[in-house]
Design an enzyme around this catalytic site. Structure first.
Site, PDB file in Angstrom:
ATOM      1  CE  LYS A  22      -1.801   1.685   4.028  1.00 63.06           C
ATOM      2  NZ  LYS A  22      -1.543   3.125   4.215  1.00 63.06           N
ATOM      3  CG  ASN A  23       2.517   2.587   3.602  1.00 61.47           C
ATOM      4  OD1 ASN A  23       1.315   2.829   3.460  1.00 61.47           O
ATOM      5  ND2 ASN A  23       3.084   2.425   4.786  1.00 61.47           N
ATOM      6  NE  ARG A  92      -6.570  13.455   7.897  1.00 64.46           N
ATOM      7  CZ  ARG A  92      -7.224  14.572   7.669  1.00 64.46           C
ATOM      8  NH1 ARG A  92      -6.628  15.602   7.134  1.00 64.46           N
ATOM      9  NH2 ARG A  92      -8.488  14.681   7.977  1.00 64.46           N
ATOM     10  CB  CYS A 116      -5.314  11.357  11.010  1.00 62.18           C
ATOM     11  SG  CYS A 116      -3.751  10.602  11.415  1.00 62.18           S
ATOM     12  NE  ARG A 121      -0.315   9.726   9.642  1.00 58.75           N
ATOM     13  CZ  ARG A 121      -0.380   8.703   8.837  1.00 58.75           C
ATOM     14  NH1 ARG A 121      -0.812   8.834   7.628  1.00 58.75           N
ATOM     15  NH2 ARG A 121       0.025   7.528   9.197  1.00 58.75           N
ATOM     16  CG  ASP A 306       2.594   1.390   9.534  1.00 56.65           C
ATOM     17  OD1 ASP A 306       2.249   2.297  10.311  1.00 56.65           O
ATOM     18  OD2 ASP A 306       2.756   1.566   8.310  1.00 56.65           O
ATOM     19  NE  ARG A 398      -6.939   4.318   5.677  1.00 56.75           N
ATOM     20  CZ  ARG A 398      -6.030   4.638   6.588  1.00 56.75           C
ATOM     21  NH1 ARG A 398      -6.343   4.638   7.864  1.00 56.75           N
ATOM     22  NH2 ARG A 398      -4.819   4.992   6.225  1.00 56.75           N
TER      23      ARG A 398
HETATM   24  C1  UD1 Z   1       4.210   6.690   6.309  1.00 61.67           C
HETATM   25  C2  UD1 Z   1       3.325   5.481   6.115  1.00 61.67           C
HETATM   26  C3  UD1 Z   1       2.749   5.021   7.436  1.00 61.67           C
HETATM   27  C4  UD1 Z   1       3.869   4.798   8.437  1.00 61.67           C
HETATM   28  C5  UD1 Z   1       4.763   6.021   8.528  1.00 61.67           C
HETATM   29  C6  UD1 Z   1       5.989   5.813   9.409  1.00 61.67           C
HETATM   30  C7  UD1 Z   1       2.454   5.843   3.885  1.00 61.67           C
HETATM   31  C8  UD1 Z   1       1.268   6.124   3.037  1.00 61.67           C
HETATM   32  N1  UD1 Z   1       2.243   5.835   5.203  1.00 61.67           N
HETATM   33  O1  UD1 Z   1       3.366   7.729   6.812  1.00 61.67           O
HETATM   34  O2  UD1 Z   1       2.038   3.801   7.222  1.00 61.67           O
HETATM   35  O3  UD1 Z   1       3.298   4.562   9.706  1.00 61.67           O
HETATM   36  O4  UD1 Z   1       5.243   6.378   7.225  1.00 61.67           O
HETATM   37  O5  UD1 Z   1       6.704   4.716   8.986  1.00 61.67           O
HETATM   38  O6  UD1 Z   1       3.546   5.589   3.396  1.00 61.67           O
HETATM   39  N2  UD1 Z   1       5.882  14.521  10.646  1.00 61.67           N
HETATM   40  C9  UD1 Z   1       5.997  15.865  10.926  1.00 61.67           C
HETATM   41  N3  UD1 Z   1       5.943  16.754   9.900  1.00 61.67           N
HETATM   42  C10 UD1 Z   1       5.795  16.357   8.598  1.00 61.67           C
HETATM   43  C11 UD1 Z   1       5.693  14.981   8.304  1.00 61.67           C
HETATM   44  C12 UD1 Z   1       5.739  14.084   9.359  1.00 61.67           C
HETATM   45  O7  UD1 Z   1       6.119  16.257  12.083  1.00 61.67           O
HETATM   46  O8  UD1 Z   1       5.751  17.219   7.705  1.00 61.67           O
HETATM   47  C13 UD1 Z   1       5.891  13.556  11.754  1.00 61.67           C
HETATM   48  C14 UD1 Z   1       4.571  12.797  11.848  1.00 61.67           C
HETATM   49  O9  UD1 Z   1       3.610  13.531  12.577  1.00 61.67           O
HETATM   50  C15 UD1 Z   1       4.968  11.524  12.552  1.00 61.67           C
HETATM   51  C16 UD1 Z   1       6.376  11.286  12.022  1.00 61.67           C
HETATM   52  O10 UD1 Z   1       6.830  12.530  11.487  1.00 61.67           O
HETATM   53  O11 UD1 Z   1       5.013  11.734  13.933  1.00 61.67           O
HETATM   54  C17 UD1 Z   1       6.457  10.222  10.955  1.00 61.67           C
HETATM   55  O12 UD1 Z   1       5.708  10.587   9.850  1.00 61.67           O
HETATM   56  P1  UD1 Z   1       6.080  10.160   8.354  1.00 61.67           P
HETATM   57  O13 UD1 Z   1       7.344   9.389   8.325  1.00 61.67           O
HETATM   58  O14 UD1 Z   1       5.965  11.375   7.514  1.00 61.67           O
HETATM   59  O15 UD1 Z   1       4.885   9.177   8.040  1.00 61.67           O
HETATM   60  P2  UD1 Z   1       3.893   9.236   6.810  1.00 61.67           P
HETATM   61  O16 UD1 Z   1       4.636   9.500   5.565  1.00 61.67           O
HETATM   62  O17 UD1 Z   1       2.711  10.080   7.162  1.00 61.67           O
END
Ligand code: UD1
Length: 425
Positions: A22-23, A92, A116, A121, A306, A398
């Site tokens: 998925k990711n 999201r 979320c 996020r 995850d 999902r």
């Molecule tokens: C992706 C995965 C999700 C997984 C996560 C961490 C997808 C679609 N989803 O989510 O399944 O759990 O990686 O392995 O690939 N953060 C900030 N600012 C930002 C972006 C992120 O503070 O601009 C923080 C987030 O709130 C969170 C942490 O960084 O606490 C990790 O987020 P991130 O690695 O960005 O995860 P996703 O890409 O949302």
């Protein structure tokens, strides 16, 4: 409302083929708008999150079809550059369209994401990355408007945290920027390397994806490509944990053990036997699992956040006390309250959960609060004595193609029902 009805107690036994990731699929679908040609993705899973990404592509003006097992996206007719609020709310991760929209159209309009299920996020790192590439970011009445009328220019992008989504957005924007981009402290997840493989097949010049520094030489145009999405390591981790929690034996085919090292390590520490094949993993569980001292989630190559909920469910049935430290998302223990309805003994405090293993769980009626939390509750129900109902299974859909069917194929007694009538569907 869709729910799972589960008659627990059967030890799972058998082989299953791993679904596509998925990711990896979501940023790849966003990547399709970087070219006017057709892009074909094999092994993209049929999930509601993937459907949400396809809805965004259709809204933007792309044509999408499924043919011979491939998702084919024709993005010649992209005519819009905003993602409507309703589509943003549906998923999201829609923020992943930011980079590609900017690169393709010079403008991207998104609604500000709220909270979320697993945390706030924020998208500050995504916005910081595109502004380093020259985009002007403004907040106009709740909308985030990013513009780069003269195109993007390569730059150094140091990330304060190796965010998966921000790394992907930076890559997706930088491939068509003028000059060289270096992403520092980049996320190293296998899905990042797989996205780079697709982009390079489209004609991009990306080096170092999967490492902490990613270098991208911008090109003028990208062409269509054919790519096979890598297997879903979190799906694999869930099914292996299902085998372990039911004291069974499960072989996940098509998945490399190298992508799941910390999860396999925890399963082994809990007393499971793990057989690592070249492209398959088999777990065989002992009669009683034992606790592991700590499990700490961190970005790849650490223990994946995850996989934390399913593994916490597993440890709730192990002999002894385990401590789970969640360091990636701030509210990832919402499912724990539901888990205790099965008789699990877990206390949470901020990013910590202290799990006191109990000899057995008992059937319960619970509600999935989010995707992986829902998977954890399903696993608890599989090993619980008696009947359980997991409501709000839409969250599980999902990320799992048909989890009930996958588990049934391994010998579980799971039916998908509508909650109101409890009729099988
Ligand atoms: C992706 C995965 C999700 C997984 C996560 C961490 C997808 C679609 N989803 O989510 O399944 O759990 O990686 O392995 O690939 N953060 C900030 N600012 C930002 C972006 C992120 O503070 O601009 C923080 C987030 O709130 C969170 C942490 O960084 O606490 C990790 O987020 P991130 O690695 O960005 O995860 P996703 O890409 O949302």
């Amino acid at each position: 409302m869709t729910c799972f009805q589960i008659n627990g107690g059967a030890a799972l036994d058998g082989d299953v083929k791993c679904q596509g990731s998925k990711n990896a699929s979501l940023p790849m679908l966003a990547a399709c708008i970087l070219t006017k040609d057709e892009t074909a993705l094999y092994n993209a899973p049929a999930l509601t999150d993937v459907e949400a990404a396809l809805d965004i592509l259709r809204y933007l003006g792309a044509k999408v079809k499924r043919e011979d097992g491939a998702l084919i996206v024709d993005a010649a007719g992209i005519g819009k550059n905003d993602v409507p609020d309703a589509l943003m709310r549906e998923m999201r991760s829609s923020v992943i369209f930011l980079g590609p929209l900017l690169a393709r159209t010079g403008r991207a309009v998104l609604s500000a994401p709220g909270g979320c299920e697993i945390g706030l996020r924020p998208i500050d790192l995504h916005l910081e990355a595109v502004s380093r590439l020259g985009a002007v970011v403004k907040n106009e009445g709740g909308k985030i408007v990013c513009t780069a009328p003269k195109g993007l220019a390569g730059a150094e992008i140091p990330l304060s945290f190796p965010s998966v989504g921000a790394t992907e957005n930076a890559m997706l924007a930088a491939v068509l920027a003028k000059g060289e981009t270096r992403i520092l402290n980049a996320a190293r997840e296998p899905e990042i390397a797989d996205l780079a493989a697709l982009l390079n097949a489209m004609g991009a010049h990306i080096r170092g994806a999967g490492e902490s520094t990613i270098c991208i030489d911008g090109v003028n145009t990208l062409a269509g490509a054919v790519h096979t999405v890598l297997p879903d390591r979190i799906w694999g981790a869930t099914l292996l944990t299902a085998g372990a929690i039911t004291k069974g034996r499960v072989c996940v085919k098509g998945l490399s053990p190298a992508h799941l090292v910390p999860v396999l390590d925890v399963l082994e520490r809990a007393g499971c036997e793990i057989r690592r094949g070249k492209n398959e993993i088999t777990v065989s569980a002992p009669r009683r699992l034992h606790s592991v001292r700590t499990v700490r989630t961190t970005p790849y190559p650490g223990f994946p956040t995850d996989a934390q909920p399913p593994v916490t469910a597993l440890l709730s049935t192990a002999r002894g006390v385990s401590v789970i430290m969640e360091t990636v998302f701030e509210s990832r223990f919402r499912y724990v309250g539901e888990l205790t309805r099965f008789g699990a003994s877990i206390r949470t405090d901020g990013g910590f959960a202290v799990v006191e293993g109990v000899p057995r769980l008992y059937g319960a009626e619970v509600s999935a609060p989010d995707l992986r939390g829902g998977a954890a509750l399903t696993l608890a129900a599989l090993c619980a004595e008696g009947e359980s109902t997991v409501r709000e299974a839409r969250h599980i859909d999902r990320g799992y193609e048909d989890l009930a069917a996958s588990l049934r194929a391994l010998g579980a007694d799971v039916r998908r029902c509508r909650a109101e009538s409890a009729t099988a569907i």
